[in-house]
Design a protein around this motif. Structure first.
Motif, PDB file in Angstrom:
ATOM      1  N   ALA A   1     -15.983  39.506  66.305  1.00 54.42           N
ATOM      2  CA  ALA A   1     -17.208  38.953  66.893  1.00 54.42           C
ATOM      3  C   ALA A   1     -18.137  38.444  65.788  1.00 54.42           C
ATOM      4  O   ALA A   1     -18.708  37.353  65.912  1.00 54.42           O
ATOM      5  CB  ALA A   1     -17.916  40.007  67.742  1.00 54.42           C
ATOM      6  N   ARG A   2     -18.306  39.226  64.712  1.00 55.15           N
ATOM      7  CA  ARG A   2     -19.163  38.795  63.595  1.00 55.15           C
ATOM      8  C   ARG A   2     -18.629  37.505  62.977  1.00 55.15           C
ATOM      9  O   ARG A   2     -19.401  36.621  62.604  1.00 55.15           O
ATOM     10  CB  ARG A   2     -19.228  39.877  62.514  1.00 55.15           C
ATOM     11  N   THR A   3     -17.317  37.401  62.874  1.00 58.40           N
ATOM     12  CA  THR A   3     -16.707  36.213  62.279  1.00 58.40           C
ATOM     13  C   THR A   3     -16.960  34.990  63.154  1.00 58.40           C
ATOM     14  O   THR A   3     -17.375  33.940  62.650  1.00 58.40           O
ATOM     15  CB  THR A   3     -15.198  36.446  62.069  1.00 58.40           C
TER      16      THR A   3
ATOM     17  N   ARG B   1      -7.034  39.673  57.584  1.00 57.79           N
ATOM     18  CA  ARG B   1      -6.592  40.438  58.759  1.00 57.79           C
ATOM     19  C   ARG B   1      -7.411  40.067  60.001  1.00 57.79           C
ATOM     20  O   ARG B   1      -6.860  39.935  61.098  1.00 57.79           O
ATOM     21  CB  ARG B   1      -6.677  41.933  58.476  1.00 57.79           C
ATOM     22  N   VAL B   2      -8.713  39.888  59.827  1.00 59.95           N
ATOM     23  CA  VAL B   2      -9.574  39.489  60.947  1.00 59.95           C
ATOM     24  C   VAL B   2      -9.155  38.107  61.448  1.00 59.95           C
ATOM     25  O   VAL B   2      -9.019  37.888  62.655  1.00 59.95           O
ATOM     26  CB  VAL B   2     -11.062  39.498  60.537  1.00 59.95           C
ATOM     27  N   LEU B   3      -8.944  37.188  60.522  1.00 59.43           N
ATOM     28  CA  LEU B   3      -8.551  35.828  60.896  1.00 59.43           C
ATOM     29  C   LEU B   3      -7.184  35.809  61.569  1.00 59.43           C
ATOM     30  O   LEU B   3      -6.967  35.036  62.517  1.00 59.43           O
ATOM     31  CB  LEU B   3      -8.566  34.909  59.676  1.00 59.43           C
TER      32      LEU B   3
ATOM     33  N   ILE C   1      -9.348  30.608  66.587  1.00 63.42           N
ATOM     34  CA  ILE C   1      -9.573  29.830  65.365  1.00 63.42           C
ATOM     35  C   ILE C   1      -8.258  29.203  64.915  1.00 63.42           C
ATOM     36  O   ILE C   1      -7.182  29.602  65.359  1.00 63.42           O
ATOM     37  CB  ILE C   1     -10.155  30.695  64.206  1.00 63.42           C
ATOM     38  N   GLU C   2      -8.394  28.214  64.029  1.00 59.11           N
ATOM     39  CA  GLU C   2      -7.245  27.618  63.356  1.00 59.11           C
ATOM     40  C   GLU C   2      -7.564  27.558  61.877  1.00 59.11           C
ATOM     41  O   GLU C   2      -8.706  27.288  61.498  1.00 59.11           O
ATOM     42  CB  GLU C   2      -6.998  26.188  63.850  1.00 59.11           C
TER      43      GLU C   2
ATOM     44  N   ALA D   1     -20.603  33.988  62.850  1.00 58.35           N
ATOM     45  CA  ALA D   1     -20.880  33.264  61.605  1.00 58.35           C
ATOM     46  C   ALA D   1     -20.372  31.831  61.675  1.00 58.35           C
ATOM     47  O   ALA D   1     -21.069  30.894  61.258  1.00 58.35           O
ATOM     48  CB  ALA D   1     -20.249  33.994  60.417  1.00 58.35           C
ATOM     49  N   LEU D   2     -19.180  31.650  62.203  1.00 59.13           N
ATOM     50  CA  LEU D   2     -18.618  30.301  62.307  1.00 59.13           C
ATOM     51  C   LEU D   2     -19.407  29.440  63.285  1.00 59.13           C
ATOM     52  O   LEU D   2     -19.592  28.244  63.044  1.00 59.13           O
ATOM     53  CB  LEU D   2     -17.143  30.367  62.722  1.00 59.13           C
ATOM     54  N   SER D   3     -19.895  30.034  64.359  1.00 59.99           N
ATOM     55  CA  SER D   3     -20.658  29.239  65.325  1.00 59.99           C
ATOM     56  C   SER D   3     -22.014  28.848  64.750  1.00 59.99           C
ATOM     57  O   SER D   3     -22.550  27.802  65.096  1.00 59.99           O
ATOM     58  CB  SER D   3     -20.812  29.985  66.652  1.00 59.99           C
ATOM     59  N   ARG D   4     -22.552  29.662  63.859  1.00 65.46           N
ATOM     60  CA  ARG D   4     -23.835  29.332  63.213  1.00 65.46           C
ATOM     61  C   ARG D   4     -23.662  28.312  62.096  1.00 65.46           C
ATOM     62  O   ARG D   4     -24.496  27.436  61.921  1.00 65.46           O
ATOM     63  CB  ARG D   4     -24.473  30.594  62.609  1.00 65.46           C
ATOM     64  N   ARG D   5     -22.592  28.437  61.329  1.00 66.38           N
ATOM     65  CA  ARG D   5     -22.437  27.630  60.121  1.00 66.38           C
ATOM     66  C   ARG D   5     -21.401  26.523  60.243  1.00 66.38           C
ATOM     67  O   ARG D   5     -21.274  25.699  59.360  1.00 66.38           O
ATOM     68  CB  ARG D   5     -22.034  28.538  58.948  1.00 66.38           C
TER      69      ARG D   5
END
Length: 150
Positions: A39-41, A69-71, A80-81, A44-48
């Protein structure tokens, strides 16, 4: 209450609050099929927007192997890709899929709702004071960290 006791209580309460907040956010994120880290990842991606793996690890303040590992998990969920960078094909850029965008929006809404619930009943002026205190604590911490590195 002495200054020393007040300082100790302040930091103990901030630590306890942070642990409980993370646990609650994690519990609610799991309802969307995400772990706290995923969720944090996405957040962050949606913000940046798209980021390289290296920049994303820095943004999240985690080690690159942990991020990998998260990715991997986010990729298995088709959220994600990983793509080769335009300028340097060795650099892996993380792109959010349309499905990931939708889940990311849910995560953002979850965060907004949680924040609103947690500040319920606290006057705006108290929130402004708390923000000023936290900003000063962060400035003091940055100075201390810089001194440690020298």
């Amino acid at each position: 209450m002495s200054r020393s006791t007040l300082n100790e209580r302040l930091f103990d309460e901030m630590s306890a609050f942070n642990r409980r907040l993370r646990a609650l956010f994690d519990m609610r994120a799991r309802e969307s099929g995400l772990t706290l880290a995923r969720a944090r990842t996405l957040f962050a991606l949606s913000r940046r927007g798209r980021l390289s793996q290296k920049d994303l690890a820095q943004e999240l303040e985690i080690e690159t192997p942990t991020l990998v590992r998260v990715l991997d998990g986010l990729e298995k969920q088709s959220l994600i890709e990983r793509r080769a960078g335009d300028a340097d094909r060795r650099v892996k850029e993380i792109h959010v899929t349309p499905e990931g965008e939708a889940v990311g929006q849910k995560v953002q809404e979850l965060a907004r709702t949680l924040r609103s619930q947690l500040v319920e009943g606290i006057p705006e002026q108290d929130l402004e004071i708390a923000l000023r205190v936290l900003l000063q604590l962060n400035r003091n911490l940055a100075v201390s960290s810089a001194e440690e590195q020298n």
